[in-house]
Design a protein around this motif. Structure first.
Motif, PDB file in Angstrom:
ATOM      1  N   PRO A  17     -56.269 -63.467  19.070  1.00 25.67           N
ATOM      2  CA  PRO A  17     -56.249 -63.748  17.631  1.00 25.67           C
ATOM      3  C   PRO A  17     -57.629 -63.678  16.985  1.00 25.67           C
ATOM      4  O   PRO A  17     -57.749 -63.801  15.765  1.00 25.67           O
ATOM      5  CB  PRO A  17     -55.696 -65.184  17.562  1.00 25.67           C
ATOM      6  CG  PRO A  17     -54.995 -65.404  18.854  1.00 25.67           C
ATOM      7  CD  PRO A  17     -55.759 -64.606  19.863  1.00 25.67           C
ATOM      8  N   TYR A  18     -58.663 -63.498  17.776  1.00 24.24           N
ATOM      9  CA  TYR A  18     -60.042 -63.424  17.285  1.00 24.24           C
ATOM     10  C   TYR A  18     -60.781 -62.379  18.124  1.00 24.24           C
ATOM     11  O   TYR A  18     -60.367 -62.045  19.237  1.00 24.24           O
ATOM     12  CB  TYR A  18     -60.733 -64.786  17.419  1.00 24.24           C
ATOM     13  CG  TYR A  18     -60.667 -65.353  18.837  1.00 24.24           C
ATOM     14  CD1 TYR A  18     -61.617 -65.004  19.794  1.00 24.24           C
ATOM     15  CD2 TYR A  18     -59.628 -66.199  19.213  1.00 24.24           C
ATOM     16  CE1 TYR A  18     -61.536 -65.483  21.080  1.00 24.24           C
ATOM     17  CE2 TYR A  18     -59.538 -66.690  20.508  1.00 24.24           C
ATOM     18  CZ  TYR A  18     -60.495 -66.332  21.436  1.00 24.24           C
ATOM     19  OH  TYR A  18     -60.414 -66.807  22.725  1.00 24.24           O
ATOM     20  N   PRO A  19     -61.898 -61.835  17.636  1.00 24.99           N
ATOM     21  CA  PRO A  19     -62.678 -60.905  18.443  1.00 24.99           C
ATOM     22  C   PRO A  19     -63.402 -61.632  19.574  1.00 24.99           C
ATOM     23  O   PRO A  19     -63.970 -62.707  19.368  1.00 24.99           O
ATOM     24  CB  PRO A  19     -63.685 -60.322  17.455  1.00 24.99           C
ATOM     25  CG  PRO A  19     -63.176 -60.655  16.098  1.00 24.99           C
ATOM     26  CD  PRO A  19     -62.408 -61.925  16.245  1.00 24.99           C
ATOM     27  N   ARG A  20     -63.369 -61.020  20.751  1.00 26.36           N
ATOM     28  CA  ARG A  20     -64.183 -61.504  21.864  1.00 26.36           C
ATOM     29  C   ARG A  20     -64.914 -60.318  22.467  1.00 26.36           C
ATOM     30  O   ARG A  20     -64.302 -59.317  22.828  1.00 26.36           O
ATOM     31  CB  ARG A  20     -63.327 -62.180  22.924  1.00 26.36           C
ATOM     32  CG  ARG A  20     -64.163 -62.703  24.136  1.00 26.36           C
ATOM     33  CD  ARG A  20     -64.057 -61.789  25.337  1.00 26.36           C
ATOM     34  NE  ARG A  20     -64.982 -62.168  26.400  1.00 26.36           N
ATOM     35  CZ  ARG A  20     -64.897 -61.732  27.645  1.00 26.36           C
ATOM     36  NH1 ARG A  20     -63.920 -60.902  27.997  1.00 26.36           N
ATOM     37  NH2 ARG A  20     -65.788 -62.078  28.540  1.00 26.36           N
ATOM     38  N   VAL A  21     -66.236 -60.431  22.543  1.00 27.41           N
ATOM     39  CA  VAL A  21     -67.069 -59.359  23.071  1.00 27.41           C
ATOM     40  C   VAL A  21     -68.041 -59.955  24.080  1.00 27.41           C
ATOM     41  O   VAL A  21     -68.646 -61.000  23.830  1.00 27.41           O
ATOM     42  CB  VAL A  21     -67.844 -58.628  21.956  1.00 27.41           C
ATOM     43  CG1 VAL A  21     -68.546 -57.396  22.532  1.00 27.41           C
ATOM     44  CG2 VAL A  21     -66.923 -58.224  20.814  1.00 27.41           C
ATOM     45  N   ALA A  22     -68.178 -59.283  25.218  1.00 30.18           N
ATOM     46  CA  ALA A  22     -69.045 -59.753  26.300  1.00 30.18           C
ATOM     47  C   ALA A  22     -70.066 -58.685  26.645  1.00 30.18           C
ATOM     48  O   ALA A  22     -69.911 -57.506  26.315  1.00 30.18           O
ATOM     49  CB  ALA A  22     -68.217 -60.091  27.539  1.00 30.18           C
TER      50      ALA A  22
END
Length: 334
Positions: free
Chosen positions: A283-288
């Motif tokens: 539901p949200y952006p996740r970047v690693a």
């Protein structure tokens, strides 16, 4: 439009994550950052780098270079550069889950994560296969892993599987689900109205009409045909050894590889320092970051922060794209 609010999780406290976060906090930015982690570890990283850091209250502005709001999640044991301690496994997981919760309840707009040490977490008694799976379970979402750099985006139909298990894992249902998540994410997170997706075959030469394998005939082609009938722009299945030629990449927004090492070596060769790891479908952006904990470099100041910088910039752009889409849909200011 207000600046995106990003939750920043350093990851393994004994690795390079904390010092990369300090470098990120000193960088001018058009978004706000709030760290979720251990105060003493961040202070030690700042001291090792010779970069002063002011750790402020969680609700303080997070857009000032040299300042970093902190949601404190203390380690059990003091972190030592280069020595991952399983006693701190719980704190690493709690920081990731707290950041995810903060996005799910609307306090933050995205999560940026540093590298974690899977072996140390499992040695700490916590079954853990990856942050992608952890956040997907928390959110109850079907997700897809995608890595990206300025040259190419590569999504994965399967992730960390032994090679002999890959063919059985690629079914019509699983492939369709992956393509739907990927297509929707390219629209929602990257603002591409009609994304063009190149799909690789599983076998050499994409099976060569069944001579080298029939998964393309019985699984991949039927799924692509059905989704094309719905309006998706899908090319393939293409042989992996030619799909990444520059002429083909100019006409695609993302490549879907059937397994981990089919697509990611090309991406890393074409720009490892700028590569990031995205979890699509949350539901949200996740970047690693797209690198490990580099325990041998921890505390030396030699770790390259480029991937974390790219991760934060990418996450902020994805959040802003979602803002704009919501504003257009509702007629309100984002």
């Amino acid at each position: 439009m207000r600046p995106p609010r990003l939750a920043l999780v350093p990851g393994e406290p004994a690795g390079v994550g904390p010092e990369l976060c300090i470098r990120l906090a000193h960088r001018p930015r058009g978004h706000s950052l709030t760290a979720f982690g251990d105060r003493a570890t961040l202070q030690a990283a700042a001291a090792a780098l010779g970069l002063p850091i002011t750790l402020t209250a969680p609700d303080a502005p997070g857009d000032r270079p040299g300042e970093l709001p902190l949601v404190e999640i203390p380690n059990v044991a003091p972190a030592r550069f280069g020595h991952a301690d399983p006693l701190n496994a719980r704190a690493v997981i709690d920081a990731l889950l707290a950041a995810g919760t903060a996005c799910l309840d609307g306090r933050f707009d995205g999560v940026v994560t540093g590298p974690v040490h899977k072996a140390s977490i499992n040695a700490g008694g916590i079954p853990y296969s990856g942050t992608t799976e952890l956040l997907a379970t928390q959110a109850g979402s079907d997700v897809v892993m995608m890595l990206a750099n300025p040259t190419v985006r590569v999504a994965l139909a399967t992730t960390h599987l032994p090679l002999r298990q890959v063919p059985d894992a690629i079914t019509r249902g699983s492939l369709e689900a992956v393509l739907r998540v990927l297509h929707r994410a390219l629209q929602r997170d990257f603002g591409i109205d009609a994304p063009a997706i190149t799909v690789l075959g599983l076998n050499p030469h994409a099976g060569e009409d069944g001579v080298l394998g029939d998964e393309e005939i019985h699984v991949i082609r039927p799924v692509l045909a059905a989704l094309r009938d719905e309006g998706m722009r899908l090319t393939g299945p293409l042989p992996a050894d030619t799909a990444f030629l520059p002429g083909k990449l100019r006409d695609t927004d993302a490549v879907l590889a059937m397994y981990h090492d089919q697509g990611l070596p090309v991406l890393k060769f074409s720009g490892f320092e700028q590569a990031v790891n995205l979890t699509l479908g949350l539901p949200y952006p996740r970047v690693a970051v797209d690198h490990g904990t580099a325990l041998d470099l921890a505390g030396t100041g030699r770790a390259d922060p480029s991937s974390l910088f790219a991760a934060a910039d990418t996450c902020a752009r994805m959040a802003a794209t979602r803002f704009a889409a919501r504003a257009a849909a509702t007629g309100t200011e984002p």
